[in-house]
Design a protein around this motif. Structure first.
Motif, PDB file in Angstrom:
ATOM      1  N   CYS A  84     -15.516  -7.484  -9.153  1.00 37.91           N
ATOM      2  CA  CYS A  84     -15.231  -7.116  -7.764  1.00 37.91           C
ATOM      3  C   CYS A  84     -13.737  -6.864  -7.553  1.00 37.91           C
ATOM      4  O   CYS A  84     -12.893  -7.578  -8.096  1.00 37.91           O
ATOM      5  N   TYR A  85     -13.452  -5.850  -6.747  1.00 37.35           N
ATOM      6  CA  TYR A  85     -12.066  -5.496  -6.416  1.00 37.35           C
ATOM      7  C   TYR A  85     -11.932  -5.325  -4.905  1.00 37.35           C
ATOM      8  O   TYR A  85     -12.822  -4.779  -4.253  1.00 37.35           O
ATOM      9  N   ARG A  86     -10.818  -5.777  -4.393  1.00 35.88           N
ATOM     10  CA  ARG A  86     -10.487  -5.520  -2.991  1.00 35.88           C
ATOM     11  C   ARG A  86      -9.018  -5.156  -2.882  1.00 35.88           C
ATOM     12  O   ARG A  86      -8.169  -5.774  -3.545  1.00 35.88           O
ATOM     13  N   ALA A  87      -8.714  -4.173  -2.066  1.00 34.78           N
ATOM     14  CA  ALA A  87      -7.324  -3.805  -1.768  1.00 34.78           C
ATOM     15  C   ALA A  87      -7.066  -4.095  -0.295  1.00 34.78           C
ATOM     16  O   ALA A  87      -7.855  -3.703   0.566  1.00 34.78           O
ATOM     17  N   ARG A  88      -5.987  -4.788  -0.031  1.00 41.33           N
ATOM     18  CA  ARG A  88      -5.598  -5.030   1.364  1.00 41.33           C
ATOM     19  C   ARG A  88      -4.128  -4.685   1.534  1.00 41.33           C
ATOM     20  O   ARG A  88      -3.337  -4.771   0.585  1.00 41.33           O
ATOM     21  N   LEU A  89      -3.774  -4.290   2.730  1.00 42.41           N
ATOM     22  CA  LEU A  89      -2.399  -3.894   3.003  1.00 42.41           C
ATOM     23  C   LEU A  89      -1.534  -5.124   3.204  1.00 42.41           C
ATOM     24  O   LEU A  89      -1.918  -6.066   3.896  1.00 42.41           O
ATOM     25  N   GLY A  90      -0.370  -5.082   2.591  1.00 45.04           N
ATOM     26  CA  GLY A  90       0.589  -6.159   2.754  1.00 45.04           C
ATOM     27  C   GLY A  90       1.719  -5.748   3.688  1.00 45.04           C
ATOM     28  O   GLY A  90       1.609  -4.813   4.477  1.00 45.04           O
ATOM     29  N   ASP A 142     -13.936  -2.762  -2.449  1.00 48.46           N
ATOM     30  CA  ASP A 142     -13.636  -2.716  -1.020  1.00 48.46           C
ATOM     31  C   ASP A 142     -12.224  -2.160  -0.878  1.00 48.46           C
ATOM     32  O   ASP A 142     -11.237  -2.897  -0.985  1.00 48.46           O
ATOM     33  N   LEU A 143     -12.143  -0.862  -0.672  1.00 50.10           N
ATOM     34  CA  LEU A 143     -10.855  -0.173  -0.624  1.00 50.10           C
ATOM     35  C   LEU A 143     -10.595   0.432   0.747  1.00 50.10           C
ATOM     36  O   LEU A 143      -9.698   1.255   0.909  1.00 50.10           O
ATOM     37  N   ARG A 144     -11.364   0.031   1.736  1.00 45.41           N
ATOM     38  CA  ARG A 144     -11.286   0.672   3.051  1.00 45.41           C
ATOM     39  C   ARG A 144      -9.926   0.507   3.711  1.00 45.41           C
ATOM     40  O   ARG A 144      -9.508   1.373   4.489  1.00 45.41           O
ATOM     41  N   ALA A 145      -9.219  -0.565   3.403  1.00 41.17           N
ATOM     42  CA  ALA A 145      -7.916  -0.788   4.033  1.00 41.17           C
ATOM     43  C   ALA A 145      -6.931   0.326   3.699  1.00 41.17           C
ATOM     44  O   ALA A 145      -6.033   0.633   4.499  1.00 41.17           O
ATOM     45  N   LEU A 146      -7.095   0.966   2.546  1.00 38.00           N
ATOM     46  CA  LEU A 146      -6.177   2.027   2.137  1.00 38.00           C
ATOM     47  C   LEU A 146      -6.274   3.257   3.035  1.00 38.00           C
ATOM     48  O   LEU A 146      -5.331   4.044   3.122  1.00 38.00           O
ATOM     49  N   ASP A 147      -7.409   3.440   3.697  1.00 35.34           N
ATOM     50  CA  ASP A 147      -7.597   4.626   4.527  1.00 35.34           C
ATOM     51  C   ASP A 147      -6.586   4.703   5.664  1.00 35.34           C
ATOM     52  O   ASP A 147      -6.272   5.788   6.154  1.00 35.34           O
ATOM     53  N   ALA A 148      -6.067   3.547   6.084  1.00 34.24           N
ATOM     54  CA  ALA A 148      -5.084   3.527   7.170  1.00 34.24           C
ATOM     55  C   ALA A 148      -3.782   4.206   6.769  1.00 34.24           C
ATOM     56  O   ALA A 148      -2.987   4.595   7.637  1.00 34.24           O
ATOM     57  N   LEU A 149      -3.544   4.375   5.463  1.00 37.15           N
ATOM     58  CA  LEU A 149      -2.299   4.986   4.993  1.00 37.15           C
ATOM     59  C   LEU A 149      -2.397   6.504   4.904  1.00 37.15           C
ATOM     60  O   LEU A 149      -1.389   7.172   4.713  1.00 37.15           O
ATOM     61  N   ARG A 150      -3.600   7.039   5.037  1.00 36.80           N
ATOM     62  CA  ARG A 150      -3.805   8.463   4.790  1.00 36.80           C
ATOM     63  C   ARG A 150      -2.997   9.336   5.740  1.00 36.80           C
ATOM     64  O   ARG A 150      -2.453  10.362   5.349  1.00 36.80           O
ATOM     65  N   GLU A 151      -2.891   8.942   6.987  1.00 36.36           N
ATOM     66  CA  GLU A 151      -2.145   9.713   7.980  1.00 36.36           C
ATOM     67  C   GLU A 151      -0.869   8.994   8.403  1.00 36.36           C
ATOM     68  O   GLU A 151      -0.332   9.259   9.480  1.00 36.36           O
ATOM     69  N   ALA A 152      -0.374   8.116   7.561  1.00 35.91           N
ATOM     70  CA  ALA A 152       0.783   7.284   7.924  1.00 35.91           C
ATOM     71  C   ALA A 152       2.112   7.948   7.621  1.00 35.91           C
ATOM     72  O   ALA A 152       3.164   7.373   7.901  1.00 35.91           O
ATOM     73  N   GLY A 153       2.091   9.151   7.044  1.00 37.17           N
ATOM     74  CA  GLY A 153       3.337   9.825   6.720  1.00 37.17           C
ATOM     75  C   GLY A 153       3.933   9.315   5.421  1.00 37.17           C
ATOM     76  O   GLY A 153       3.308   8.544   4.687  1.00 37.17           O
TER      77      GLY A 153
END
Length: 276
Positions: free
Chosen positions: A222-228, A82-93
């Motif tokens: 199982c792996y999950r990445a979440r933004l801190g 579950d790596l979907r949280a990382l997608d928010a960084l794609r256009e974050a500069g």
């Protein structure tokens, strides 16, 4: 009847073990072959493309290849991501992306979602015949003399890229996190770019520091990445390191976070090649 039941259990256990070996070793073989083929191609492209175009192409291909690989192993059911949280960084500069480092798959997971990231890597990997040419084409940064690499990291961030830097410097050996190095706060101070922490949670120590390759983990892994929390640059490096370490230790030491990861990842998800 009792003997027949015991024999059936032994057969099922043997089949599970054989399946585990097949999945793990075939996955490692596929990953190695993918890296080898792309590295050979990258070596040729490095002579044909400008440094800037090579860097853009190298990072995009690496990201796409890693994503395909993770989706392939997820199809087996032995691994869930579950790596979907990382997608928010794609256009974050420009950001310094600073995850914890529980396993060898951490960089693969982060890079699979973010196509414009310079990765700080061990020098022996950049010199490696299998990975080296592709890493050099993508403009990844050696960590053997990272003080000298700070300039390269700052220039990449100023050009609009992002930087993947594991603040522990190596895989975690002391739960919940190793003592942090000063690389991320130093680059943040010199570039004026914030540090975005990423919390990688897993249900298994598979491929952690010291994990023997012949040992097959309990599946699914199982792996999950979440933004801190995002940390703004600080002039005082000691204070910045201490604050970052205290935060990561607090977040990763919480059983709530791990239980949440287990519950979330327990639900099977159908991987999609075009998933955003």
């Amino acid at each position: 009847m009792l003997l027949q039941g015991s024999a059936a259990l032994m057969i099922r256990a043997g089949l599970r073990a054989a399946y585990g070996y097949l999945i793990v070793y075939s996955g490692l073989l596929v990953f190695g072959l993918m890296c080898l083929v792309w590295s050979g191609t990258a070596g040729l492209l490095s002579h044909l493309l400008s440094e800037e175009r090579g860097r853009v192409l190298g990072r995009w291909v690496t990201s796409y290849g890693f994503r395909c690989y993770l989706q392939l192993v997820a199809l087996t059911g032995a691994f869930r991501f579950d790596l979907r949280a990382l997608d928010a960084l794609r256009e974050a500069g420009p950001l310094i992306i600073a995850p914890n480092h529980p396993s060898l798959l951490d960089a693969v997971m982060v890079l699979s979602r973010l196509p414009n990231v310079a990765c700080v890597m061990k020098a022996d990997l950049i010199n490696n015949r299998i990975y080296g040419a592709s890493a050099r084409l993508a403009g990844y940064i050696r960590n053997d003399d990272f003080i000298g690499g700070v300039t390269q990291a700052v220039e990449d961030l100023e050009a609009g890229g992002q930087l993947l830097l594991f603040p522990e410097g190596t895989r975690t050996t002391r739960a919940p996190i190793n003592r942090l190095k000063g690389g991320a706060p130093l680059v943040s101070k010199r570039s004026g770019v914030p540090i975005q922490t990423v919390l990688i949670e897993t249900t298994s120590p598979f491929l952690s520091k010291g994990w023997p390759l012949h040992r097959i983990p309990s599946m699914p892994v199982c792996y999950r990445a979440r933004l801190g929390r995002r940390f703004m640059p600080k002039d005082n490096l000691r204070e910045a390191i201490a604050e970052l370490e205290a935060y990561l230790a607090s977040e990763l030491g919480s059983r709530i976070g791990m239980d949440s990861a287990r519950n979330t990842l327990a639900q099977p998800q159908k991987p999609r090649l075009d998933e955003r």
